[in-house]
Each structure stands twice: as structure tokens, then as C-alpha cells.
Design an enzyme around this catalytic site. Structure first.
Site, mmCIF file in Angstrom:
data_model
loop_
_atom_site.group_PDB
_atom_site.id
_atom_site.type_symbol
_atom_site.label_atom_id
_atom_site.label_comp_id
_atom_site.label_asym_id
_atom_site.label_seq_id
_atom_site.Cartn_x
_atom_site.Cartn_y
_atom_site.Cartn_z
ATOM 1 N N HIS A 118 0.824 -1.222 0.000
ATOM 2 C CA HIS A 118 0.000 0.000 0.000
ATOM 3 C C HIS A 118 0.846 1.254 0.000
ATOM 4 C CE1 HIS A 118 -3.724 -2.294 1.725
ATOM 5 N NE2 HIS A 118 -3.496 -2.554 0.461
ATOM 6 N N CYS A 129 3.883 13.251 -13.508
ATOM 7 C CA CYS A 129 5.002 12.516 -14.140
ATOM 8 C C CYS A 129 5.401 11.278 -13.352
ATOM 9 C CB CYS A 129 6.200 13.460 -14.300
ATOM 10 S SG CYS A 129 7.014 13.829 -12.739
ATOM 11 N N CYS A 147 5.590 19.753 -8.463
ATOM 12 C CA CYS A 147 6.751 19.081 -9.074
ATOM 13 C C CYS A 147 7.347 20.033 -10.118
ATOM 14 C CB CYS A 147 6.237 17.797 -9.733
ATOM 15 S SG CYS A 147 7.456 16.919 -10.727
ATOM 16 N N SER A 188 -7.314 -7.237 9.653
ATOM 17 C CA SER A 188 -8.715 -7.683 9.620
ATOM 18 C C SER A 188 -8.967 -8.535 8.377
ATOM 19 C CB SER A 188 -9.637 -6.451 9.609
ATOM 20 O OG SER A 188 -9.357 -5.655 8.453
ATOM 21 N N ASN A 212 -3.722 -12.222 16.292
ATOM 22 C CA ASN A 212 -4.653 -11.086 16.325
ATOM 23 C C ASN A 212 -5.295 -11.044 17.711
ATOM 24 O OD1 ASN A 212 -6.877 -9.274 15.748
ATOM 25 N ND2 ASN A 212 -6.548 -9.706 13.583
HETATM 26 N N1 APR Z 1 -2.028 -7.011 18.166
HETATM 27 C C1 APR Z 1 -2.533 -7.795 17.185
HETATM 28 N N2 APR Z 1 -3.625 -7.461 16.446
HETATM 29 C C2 APR Z 1 -4.222 -6.275 16.728
HETATM 30 C C3 APR Z 1 -3.755 -5.403 17.748
HETATM 31 C C4 APR Z 1 -2.606 -5.814 18.477
HETATM 32 N N3 APR Z 1 -2.087 -5.061 19.463
HETATM 33 N N4 APR Z 1 -4.577 -4.308 17.787
HETATM 34 C C5 APR Z 1 -5.506 -4.489 16.821
HETATM 35 N N5 APR Z 1 -5.299 -5.662 16.184
HETATM 36 C C6 APR Z 1 -6.037 -6.228 15.047
HETATM 37 C C7 APR Z 1 -7.528 -5.950 15.022
HETATM 38 O O1 APR Z 1 -8.230 -6.969 15.713
HETATM 39 C C8 APR Z 1 -7.823 -5.999 13.511
HETATM 40 O O2 APR Z 1 -8.126 -7.313 13.095
HETATM 41 O O3 APR Z 1 -5.508 -5.582 13.908
HETATM 42 C C9 APR Z 1 -6.505 -5.564 12.875
HETATM 43 C C10 APR Z 1 -6.547 -4.173 12.284
HETATM 44 O O4 APR Z 1 -7.480 -4.206 11.223
HETATM 45 P P1 APR Z 1 -7.645 -2.895 10.325
HETATM 46 O O5 APR Z 1 -7.774 -1.708 11.201
HETATM 47 O O6 APR Z 1 -8.740 -3.221 9.343
HETATM 48 O O7 APR Z 1 -6.260 -2.741 9.569
HETATM 49 P P2 APR Z 1 -5.760 -3.500 8.276
HETATM 50 O O8 APR Z 1 -6.204 -4.922 8.277
HETATM 51 O O9 APR Z 1 -4.307 -3.249 8.167
HETATM 52 O O10 APR Z 1 -6.519 -2.698 7.094
HETATM 53 C C11 APR Z 1 -6.171 -3.028 5.768
HETATM 54 O O11 APR Z 1 -7.379 -1.070 5.020
HETATM 55 O O12 APR Z 1 -7.883 1.127 5.370
HETATM 56 C C12 APR Z 1 -7.137 0.267 4.606
HETATM 57 O O13 APR Z 1 -5.153 0.718 3.494
HETATM 58 C C13 APR Z 1 -5.680 0.553 4.771
HETATM 59 O O14 APR Z 1 -3.842 -1.003 4.872
HETATM 60 C C14 APR Z 1 -5.131 -0.720 5.394
HETATM 61 C C15 APR Z 1 -6.143 -1.762 4.958
HETATM 62 ZN ZN ZN Z 2 6.058 15.754 -12.076
#
Ligand code: APR
Ligand code: ZN
Length: 244
Positions: A118, A129, A147, A188, A212
Site C-alpha cells: 500500500h 510525471c 513538481c 482484519s 490477532n
Molecule cells: N495485536 C494484534 N492485532 C491487533 C492489535 C494488536 N495489538 N490491535 C488491533 N489488532 C487487530 C484488530 O483486531 C484488527 O483485526 O488488527 C486488525 C486491524 O485491522 P484494520 O484496522 O482493518 O487494519 P488492516 O487490516 O491493516 O486494514 C487493511 O485497510 O484502510 C485500509 O489501506 C488501509 O492497509 C489498510 C487496509
Molecule cells: Zn512531475
């Protein structure tokens, strides 16, 4: 914490490991996750700050929201989870760390083979560009710099509705196909196409472990779920791997 025997066996017998991390691994570094109780998307609508249409409509607002996120990232430090993965990398023949995070903490923790599917919020890209820079003075600005070609710079991150960087995606997909152990940490597994990677690993016969604090959309797929904070669980996995 006690690591289940089956997980220790899988860690020790793996030849090729691929890890997919999400915002949860940086939560203990003080960077908020996106979903869940105090998630970023509960305070602001991604449609307003994280789409190309939003940047076209309101470049100042989008730039300033990213400036706030950059400040958070710059004040954050890698936590024991990031550092455990950096140590783990050196213990396997093949180890690929795919991250959905844009905070750069894996590299700062010492991980080398990091695939940022990402992008990275400390870089900026000219939307005309395509020139990519990592320019600290841009982080202080309150409006998107121009730019030399006249185009506007925008954060070098993947917004909703945008394609992932082709090379990064191909590397992430290839590593998920090749691995015999796939480790999900703090995601997630709800955003595509990154959320396809555990399925790719599964269909290629890999053993899937999830770390998680609660269940995720990948939970039905995994062979083993370890519920706990990444900052505690990953050092335990490392100790188990080192025979501790
Ligand atoms: N340790 C382990 N897991 C954790 C902790 C922790 N301390 N705290 C939260 N979590 C878990 C939550 O339970 C959840 O499942 O981390 C996960 C975070 O989920 P999201 O907030 O949805 O983040 P992510 O999965 O990275 O989202 C994917 O969505 O918004 C876009 O581009 C953004 O890269 C991101 C993508
Ligand atoms: Zn440029």
C-alpha cells in the site's frame, strides 16, 4: 505465553515463510488501526481523505490529513513485534514480509525483504510525471508541493479504488504461492486484493497462522489462531523458534 506445540512444529519445519501484516502490528507503537472500536475510519470517512476523487476535490484537506498521519508515524517507534519479525527473517532461507502498513516501521526495525503493497506515507509521488521523492520538508507543508513538471505531489500511498503497485503485488502474490508457512499479524483481512493473499497461500498448501487480538475475516481459513497482542505473541514465537 505458551505457544501451541503444533505452531512450534510449523515454525521449525518451515522452509519458506511469508508474513502479511496490518495496522494491528503497529497499534502498540501508538499508530491507530483503521477498524475496530477506536479505528481511524470511525472518525473520518475514507471517501473524504483516501481516494483520488477526494484529492481532486479537496487537495488541501487530503494533504493535511496525511500530514497528521505522517506526524503520528514519525513519532512512532518499532515495537517488539516488528523487531521479532526482523529477527525471524534471518532464521529462514526464504522470508518475505508483506505489509499493508504505510508507516515504514518494519524497515526501521531491521526487516530487509519488505514488500509495501500500500506504499509508504513518508514518500510523495507527482500525480503527473510519477516522480517519487522522500522529502522531509514536504512533511511540514500545509499544501501539496508542485513538481518541476508542474504536477501536484501526493502521498505515495494506495488510496481506495487505486491499483496496488504492480511489482509489489506480483512479489506478494508470488511469495504467498511459494511459501509453506503463512503468518498473518494484526490484519482484519477485509481489504482486497491484499486479503486474497492468505487464500493464495492456503490453496498452495501452506500452513496458516494468525496472530490477532480477535477473529478476522481470515480466521475460517487459518490452521491456527493465536489470540493476543502482537507485541507479546511475536516475541514468544521467536523464543519458541530459537528453542527457548
Ligand atoms: N495485536 C494484534 N492485532 C491487533 C492489535 C494488536 N495489538 N490491535 C488491533 N489488532 C487487530 C484488530 O483486531 C484488527 O483485526 O488488527 C486488525 C486491524 O485491522 P484494520 O484496522 O482493518 O487494519 P488492516 O487490516 O491493516 O486494514 C487493511 O485497510 O484502510 C485500509 O489501506 C488501509 O492497509 C489498510 C487496509
Ligand atoms: Zn512531475
Amino acid at each position: 505465553m505458551k505457544v501451541p506445540e503444533e505452531v512450534v512444529a510449523a515454525l521449525r519445519s518451515a522452509g519458506s515463510v511469508t508474513v502479511l501484516t496490518g495496522a494491528g502490528i503497529s497499534a502498540e507503537s501508538g499508530i491507530p488501526t483503521f477498524r475496530g472500536p477506536d479505528g481511524v475510519w470511525r472518525e473520518v470517512d475514507p471517501e473524504d481523505v483516501a481516494t483520488p476523487e477526494a484529492f481532486l476535490r479537496d487537495p488541501l484537506g487530503v494533504w493535511r490529513w496525511h500530514k497528521k498521519m505522517r506526524k503520528l508515524v514519525l513519532s512512532a517507534e518499532p515495537n517488539p513485534a516488528h523487531r521479532a519479525l526482523a529477527r525471524m527473517e534471518g532464521m529462514y532461507e526464504n522470508f518475505t514480509l508483506v505489509t499493508q502498513n504505510v508507516d515504514g516501521l518494519h524497515r526501521r526495525a531491521g526487516s530487509r525483504n519488505v514488500v509495501e503493497v500500500h506504499g509508504n506515507i513518508l514518500r510523495d509521488r507527482c500525480q503527473d510525471c510519477g516522480k517519487v521523492v522522500e522529502e522531509p520538508e514536504f512533511w511540514e507543508m500545509d499544501s501539496p508541493p508542485r513538481c518541476s513538471c508542474g504536477g501536484l505531489f501526493r502521498p505515495d500511498v494506495v488510496w481506495f479504488g487505486e491499483p496496488l503497485p504492480k511489482e509489489a503485488w506480483e512479489e506478494a502474490e508470488g511469495a504467498s504461492k511459494r511459501c509453506d508457512l503463512f503468518l498473518l499479524v494484526g490484519t482484519s483481512a477485509s481489504v482486497y486484493p491484499a486479503a486474497l493473499l492468505p487464500q493464495v497461500a492456503k490453496s498452495s498448501g501452506a500452513y496458516l497462522i494468525e496472530v490477532n487480538v480477535g477473529p478476522s475475516e481470515a480466521s475460517p481459513l487459518v490452521d491456527s489462531s493465536i489470540f493476543g497482542r502482537a507485541g507479546e505473541v511475536l516475541p514468544s514465537l521467536l523464543r519458541a523458534l530459537e528453542g527457548g
